[in-house]
Scaffold this active site. Structure first.
Site, PDB file in Angstrom:
ATOM      1  N   GLY A  62       6.519  -6.252  -0.396  1.00  0.00           N
ATOM      2  CA  GLY A  62       5.919  -6.058   0.626  1.00  0.00           C
ATOM      3  C   GLY A  62       7.151  -6.661   1.893  1.00  0.00           C
ATOM      4  O   GLY A  62       8.081  -6.399   1.793  1.00  0.00           O
ATOM      5  N   SER A  63       6.341  -7.033   2.792  1.00  0.00           N
ATOM      6  CA  SER A  63       7.192  -7.170   4.132  1.00  0.00           C
ATOM      7  C   SER A  63       7.977  -8.692   4.002  1.00  0.00           C
ATOM      8  O   SER A  63       7.644  -9.393   3.186  1.00  0.00           O
ATOM      9  CB  SER A  63       6.361  -7.489   5.243  1.00  0.00           C
ATOM     10  N   LYS A  83      -2.484  -8.803  -7.444  1.00  0.00           N
ATOM     11  CA  LYS A  83      -3.154  -8.371  -6.266  1.00  0.00           C
ATOM     12  C   LYS A  83      -2.853  -7.349  -5.562  1.00  0.00           C
ATOM     13  O   LYS A  83      -1.633  -7.353  -5.080  1.00  0.00           O
ATOM     14  CB  LYS A  83      -3.312  -9.563  -5.206  1.00  0.00           C
ATOM     15  N   PRO A  84      -3.402  -6.175  -5.483  1.00  0.00           N
ATOM     16  CA  PRO A  84      -2.822  -5.075  -4.782  1.00  0.00           C
ATOM     17  C   PRO A  84      -3.192  -5.075  -3.381  1.00  0.00           C
ATOM     18  O   PRO A  84      -4.106  -5.933  -2.880  1.00  0.00           O
ATOM     19  CB  PRO A  84      -3.886  -3.860  -5.381  1.00  0.00           C
ATOM     20  N   ALA A  85      -2.677  -4.206  -2.609  1.00  0.00           N
ATOM     21  CA  ALA A  85      -2.848  -4.007  -1.122  1.00  0.00           C
ATOM     22  C   ALA A  85      -4.327  -3.837  -0.866  1.00  0.00           C
ATOM     23  O   ALA A  85      -4.874  -2.829  -1.691  1.00  0.00           O
ATOM     24  CB  ALA A  85      -2.081  -3.399  -0.519  1.00  0.00           C
ATOM     25  N   SER A  86      -4.896  -4.342   0.381  1.00  0.00           N
ATOM     26  CA  SER A  86      -6.327  -4.262   0.509  1.00  0.00           C
ATOM     27  C   SER A  86      -6.613  -2.518   1.098  1.00  0.00           C
ATOM     28  O   SER A  86      -7.928  -2.115   0.731  1.00  0.00           O
ATOM     29  CB  SER A  86      -6.958  -5.004   1.656  1.00  0.00           C
ATOM     30  N   GLU A  96      12.292  -2.543  11.112  1.00  0.00           N
ATOM     31  CA  GLU A  96      11.859  -1.517  10.457  1.00  0.00           C
ATOM     32  C   GLU A  96      10.767  -0.815  10.933  1.00  0.00           C
ATOM     33  O   GLU A  96       9.677  -1.385  11.247  1.00  0.00           O
ATOM     34  CB  GLU A  96      11.438  -2.227   8.844  1.00  0.00           C
ATOM     35  N   TRP A 106       0.850  -1.338   0.097  1.00  0.00           N
ATOM     36  CA  TRP A 106       0.063   0.017  -0.025  1.00  0.00           C
ATOM     37  C   TRP A 106       0.788   1.429  -0.044  1.00  0.00           C
ATOM     38  O   TRP A 106       0.164   2.247  -0.132  1.00  0.00           O
ATOM     39  CB  TRP A 106      -0.855   0.125   1.355  1.00  0.00           C
ATOM     40  N   ASN A 107       2.192   1.109   0.245  1.00  0.00           N
ATOM     41  CA  ASN A 107       2.749   2.288   0.667  1.00  0.00           C
ATOM     42  C   ASN A 107       3.011   3.219  -0.749  1.00  0.00           C
ATOM     43  O   ASN A 107       3.278   4.415  -0.527  1.00  0.00           O
ATOM     44  CB  ASN A 107       3.931   2.145   1.403  1.00  0.00           C
ATOM     45  N   GLU A 162      11.066  -7.898  -3.318  1.00  0.00           N
ATOM     46  CA  GLU A 162      11.447  -6.504  -2.846  1.00  0.00           C
ATOM     47  C   GLU A 162      10.644  -6.446  -1.546  1.00  0.00           C
ATOM     48  O   GLU A 162       9.715  -6.031  -1.426  1.00  0.00           O
ATOM     49  CB  GLU A 162      10.626  -5.438  -3.991  1.00  0.00           C
ATOM     50  N   LEU A 163      11.733  -6.675  -0.495  1.00  0.00           N
ATOM     51  CA  LEU A 163      11.183  -6.801   0.940  1.00  0.00           C
ATOM     52  C   LEU A 163      11.590  -5.604   1.777  1.00  0.00           C
ATOM     53  O   LEU A 163      11.983  -4.574   1.039  1.00  0.00           O
ATOM     54  CB  LEU A 163      11.628  -8.195   1.478  1.00  0.00           C
ATOM     55  N   CYS A 191      10.218   1.503   2.122  1.00  0.00           N
ATOM     56  CA  CYS A 191      11.246   0.658   2.413  1.00  0.00           C
ATOM     57  C   CYS A 191      12.699   1.238   2.320  1.00  0.00           C
ATOM     58  O   CYS A 191      13.611   0.317   2.854  1.00  0.00           O
ATOM     59  CB  CYS A 191      11.020  -0.427   1.376  1.00  0.00           C
TER      60      CYS A 191
HETATM   61  P1  NAP Z   1       2.826  -6.856   3.568  1.00  0.00           P
HETATM   62  O1  NAP Z   1       2.029  -7.035   4.742  1.00  0.00           O
HETATM   63  O2  NAP Z   1       3.859  -7.882   3.420  1.00  0.00           O
HETATM   64  O3  NAP Z   1       1.777  -6.790   2.426  1.00  0.00           O
HETATM   65  C1  NAP Z   1       2.079  -6.622   1.235  1.00  0.00           C
HETATM   66  C2  NAP Z   1       1.055  -7.407   0.248  1.00  0.00           C
HETATM   67  O4  NAP Z   1       1.111  -8.746   0.450  1.00  0.00           O
HETATM   68  C3  NAP Z   1      -0.437  -6.953   0.416  1.00  0.00           C
HETATM   69  O5  NAP Z   1      -1.013  -7.001  -1.041  1.00  0.00           O
HETATM   70  C4  NAP Z   1      -1.109  -8.035   1.410  1.00  0.00           C
HETATM   71  O6  NAP Z   1      -2.334  -8.286   1.229  1.00  0.00           O
HETATM   72  C5  NAP Z   1      -0.120  -9.079   0.617  1.00  0.00           C
HETATM   73  N1  NAP Z   1      -0.254 -10.372   1.611  1.00  0.00           N
HETATM   74  C6  NAP Z   1      -0.149 -10.219   2.897  1.00  0.00           C
HETATM   75  N2  NAP Z   1      -0.071 -11.510   3.600  1.00  0.00           N
HETATM   76  C7  NAP Z   1      -0.116 -12.458   2.398  1.00  0.00           C
HETATM   77  C8  NAP Z   1       0.007 -13.787   2.288  1.00  0.00           C
HETATM   78  N3  NAP Z   1      -0.060 -14.455   3.263  1.00  0.00           N
HETATM   79  N4  NAP Z   1      -0.295 -14.225   1.244  1.00  0.00           N
HETATM   80  C9  NAP Z   1      -0.318 -13.548  -0.174  1.00  0.00           C
HETATM   81  N5  NAP Z   1      -0.277 -12.277  -0.012  1.00  0.00           N
HETATM   82  C10 NAP Z   1      -0.116 -11.527   1.259  1.00  0.00           C
HETATM   83  O7  NAP Z   1       3.401  -5.406   3.361  1.00  0.00           O
HETATM   84  P2  NAP Z   1       2.753  -3.880   3.861  1.00  0.00           P
HETATM   85  O8  NAP Z   1       2.791  -3.567   5.150  1.00  0.00           O
HETATM   86  O9  NAP Z   1       1.717  -3.676   2.793  1.00  0.00           O
HETATM   87  O10 NAP Z   1       3.997  -3.021   3.129  1.00  0.00           O
HETATM   88  C11 NAP Z   1       5.067  -2.564   3.952  1.00  0.00           C
HETATM   89  C12 NAP Z   1       6.321  -3.544   3.719  1.00  0.00           C
HETATM   90  O11 NAP Z   1       6.716  -3.750   2.231  1.00  0.00           O
HETATM   91  C13 NAP Z   1       7.518  -2.881   4.248  1.00  0.00           C
HETATM   92  O12 NAP Z   1       8.273  -4.047   4.798  1.00  0.00           O
HETATM   93  C14 NAP Z   1       8.192  -2.347   3.218  1.00  0.00           C
HETATM   94  O13 NAP Z   1       9.592  -2.244   3.356  1.00  0.00           O
HETATM   95  C15 NAP Z   1       7.926  -3.396   2.078  1.00  0.00           C
HETATM   96  N6  NAP Z   1       8.212  -2.703   0.782  1.00  0.00           N
HETATM   97  C16 NAP Z   1       9.237  -2.922   0.070  1.00  0.00           C
HETATM   98  C17 NAP Z   1       9.694  -2.382  -1.103  1.00  0.00           C
HETATM   99  C18 NAP Z   1      10.857  -2.612  -1.785  1.00  0.00           C
HETATM  100  O14 NAP Z   1      10.974  -2.498  -3.117  1.00  0.00           O
HETATM  101  N7  NAP Z   1      11.833  -3.520  -1.530  1.00  0.00           N
HETATM  102  C19 NAP Z   1       8.905  -1.315  -1.525  1.00  0.00           C
HETATM  103  C20 NAP Z   1       7.683  -0.831  -0.821  1.00  0.00           C
HETATM  104  C21 NAP Z   1       7.494  -1.603   0.193  1.00  0.00           C
HETATM  105  P3  NAP Z   1      -3.567  -7.217   2.085  1.00  0.00           P
HETATM  106  O15 NAP Z   1      -3.279  -5.658   1.830  1.00  0.00           O
HETATM  107  O16 NAP Z   1      -4.783  -7.755   1.404  1.00  0.00           O
HETATM  108  O17 NAP Z   1      -3.009  -7.957   3.424  1.00  0.00           O
END
Ligand code: NAP
Length: 488
Positions: free
Chosen positions: A236-237, A182-185, A389, A158-159, A258-259, A292
């Site tokens: 994502g995370s 699948k985009p973030a909710s 983080e 979502w960020n 990309e975590l 991130c």
């Molecule tokens: P997140 O909780 O990992 O969620 C990211 C995406 O994954 C969302 O679409 C989420 O869906 C989905 N998701 C969650 N659990 C899942 C599962 N068990 N199976 C499949 N999909 C799942 O991360 P966030 O809180 O949205 O984003 C923040 C994180 O992203 C931070 O750690 C940040 O550093 C990282 N990030 C990294 C980069 C990079 O380029 N390295 C760039 C931007 C962000 P829902 O929204 O429906 O829960």
């Protein structure tokens, strides 16, 4: 409806599957909320495994024609999509600020940044090369060709509700893949507006489907388990990335991850202090600290520490947090009330262990999603503020004495995405840049990201690179063809 756009048809609340807008099979929806006001913005269709499976099957069909088209034709489509995104920049930015919270100027910037990946990969589409090899046997030659990896599944955070999508979809489509996303909710509206514009640009049915859903696990399990999907790309995370990688292992899918990050900003005594302060402020507080590559740990050498702190604190004191739609706001809310509470818990645990709150340090009275810009000192390497983080507007400032100590502190983390150093000493620039374990190093600069650069991390920050000429590789397979029988 609280959303007013110049073009209201960009506001989509259904899933986009195989070229059609559709509700989920169970007609379920989930709510999208404005983090600045708590206002309900929309109810969006929630899909599950069955719709995901259909999108994947449609992608497989669509890809057969798409990959056979000349690269120039794929490039033309991407170019048109880019133009439409830029023509609708203001509407896309407004949607983003409403659902994500970042201040409008940052959203306007993100839309242009996101569009730059579409433009870049429209250009790169025609630059997929192979090799000819001289083999040990004189009667044969080796040829290496690159082919699209296959159907791609993408999951995004979502960020950056726009750019994290375009950075995956554009290279996939450029080389001839089809993609399901699948985009973030929290931020589906930005994703749905993007695919609407792709559709207007002439997107073939099935080539790019968008699957909003509140059950990420179910959609993710289908994407990672379905044998038709050949590659999963995730931003994502780190914990979720690990789950997806484990799931992908069952069918040996390619993955790009990309975590999370834990970026150090290392400021040496010989740095240009004003430049370093400007950099630390931008990197730490952009998007309310929710990127991130945000500075997570500010490491300042002892000789410059007091001078740095005096100016840094004064600058942060001048911030105005508030609704991102209000032009007086310099910084917006964080994404959810839970996120604000998580940030607060990290701060409170540091304070319990002896950290000093110089500024901020709590959830703001403006609302449950607003966290005060915070500066912490007396922090150490055992605290959560150093190890995790933070993903919020909290700046812990650490003191160090020697270059070796700074390198050791920077590397004392499982993460390795972005890092920044401020120094005027060219020898030190090289020593530290080579000594720290990060995918990206900003030297006297924090605005390191662009379409032309390979964005990505090492260690538990992920694998693969997005953007740049290397960004195509993540969507290509390498095939070797041995051409024999050359002797007459
Ligand atoms: P997140 O909780 O990992 O969620 C990211 C995406 O994954 C969302 O679409 C989420 O869906 C989905 N998701 C969650 N659990 C899942 C599962 N068990 N199976 C499949 N999909 C799942 O991360 P966030 O809180 O949205 O984003 C923040 C994180 O992203 C931070 O750690 C940040 O550093 C990282 N990030 C990294 C980069 C990079 O380029 N390295 C760039 C931007 C962000 P829902 O929204 O429906 O829960």
């Amino acid at each position: 409806m609280t959303i007013q756009l110049n073009d209201m048809s960009l506001l989509k609340t259904q899933a986009f599957v195989n070229g059609e807008w559709t509700d989920g099979d169970n007609a379920e929806t989930f709510a999208v909320t404005n983090p600045a006001t708590g206002e309900h913005l929309a109810d969006v269709a929630s899909v599950g495994a069955a719709e995901t499976r259909r999108a994947i099957a449609a992608a497989e069909v669509a890809m057969q024609d798409w990959k056979a088209r000349p690269a120039a034709e794929r490039a033309k489509f991407l170019r048109r999509w880019y133009e439409l995104v830029m023509e609708n920049q203001q509407d896309l930015a407004k949607l983003m600020t409403l659902e994500q919270g970042k201040v409008l100027a940052e959203s306007v910037g993100e839309v242009a940044y996101g569009a730059s990946f579409i433009e870049w990969f429209a250009e790169e589409a025609r630059r997929v090369y192979g090799d000819v090899l001289a083999l040990p046997q004189t009667d044969r030659r080796g040829v290496v060709i690159k082919q699209p990896v296959g159907v791609v599944a993408a999951i995004t955070p979502w960020n950056f509700p726009n750019a994290m999508i375009t950075r995956k979809v554009a290279p996939a489509l450029a080389v001839g893949c089809a993609i399901v996303l699948k985009p973030a909710s929290e931020t589906p509206l930005s994703a749905l507006a993007l695919v609407e514009l792709a559709n207007r640009a002439g997107l073939p049915a099935g080539l790019f489907s968008v699957l909003p859903g509140s059950n990420a696990r179910e959609i993710g399990a289908e994407m990672t388990g379905n044998p038709t999907v050949k590659k999963v790309t995730f931003t994502g995370s780190t914990p979720v990335g690990k789950i997806l990688m484990a799931q992908c292992a069952q069918t040996v899918k390619r993955t790009s991850m990309e975590l999370g990050g834990n970026a150090p900003v290392i400021i040496f005594d010989d740095a240009d202090i004003d430049q370093a302060i400007t950099g630390a402020l931008i990197s730490k507080f952009r998007n309310a600290g929710q990127t991130c590559i945000c500075a997570n740990r500010i490491l300042v050498q002892d000789g410059i520490y007091d001078a740095f702190m005096a100016k840094f604190v004064a600058a942060v004191q001048a911030f105005q947090i508030g609704n991102g739609m209000d032009s007086a706001s310099t910084h917006g809310p964080v994404i959810t009330a839970k996120a604000a509470r998580d940030i607060d818990a990290i701060v409170k645990s540091a304070v319990e262990q002896g950290a000093k709150v110089v500024l901020g340090g709590q959830i703001d009275e403006q609302g449950e999603c607003f966290y005060q810009p915070t500066i912490l000192t007396n922090v150490d390497t055992q605290m959560r503020v150093f190890r995790e983080e933070i993903f919020g507007p909290v700046a812990p400032v650490f003191k160090f004495s020697t270059e070796a100590e700074a390198i050791a502190m920077a590397n004392d983390t499982e993460f390795g995405l972005a890092s920044y150093i401020y120094t005027r000493d060219i020898g030190r620039v090289w020593r530290v840049s080579e000594g720290i374990e990060y995918g990206m190093v900003g030297v006297n600069e924090v605005a390191i990201s662009a379409d032309v650069i390979p964005f990505g991390g090492v260690k538990e920050s992920g694998q693969g690179r997005e953007g740049s000429k290397y960004g195509l590789d993540d969507y290509l397979e390498t095939k070797y063809i041995c051409m024999g029988g050359l002797h007459s």
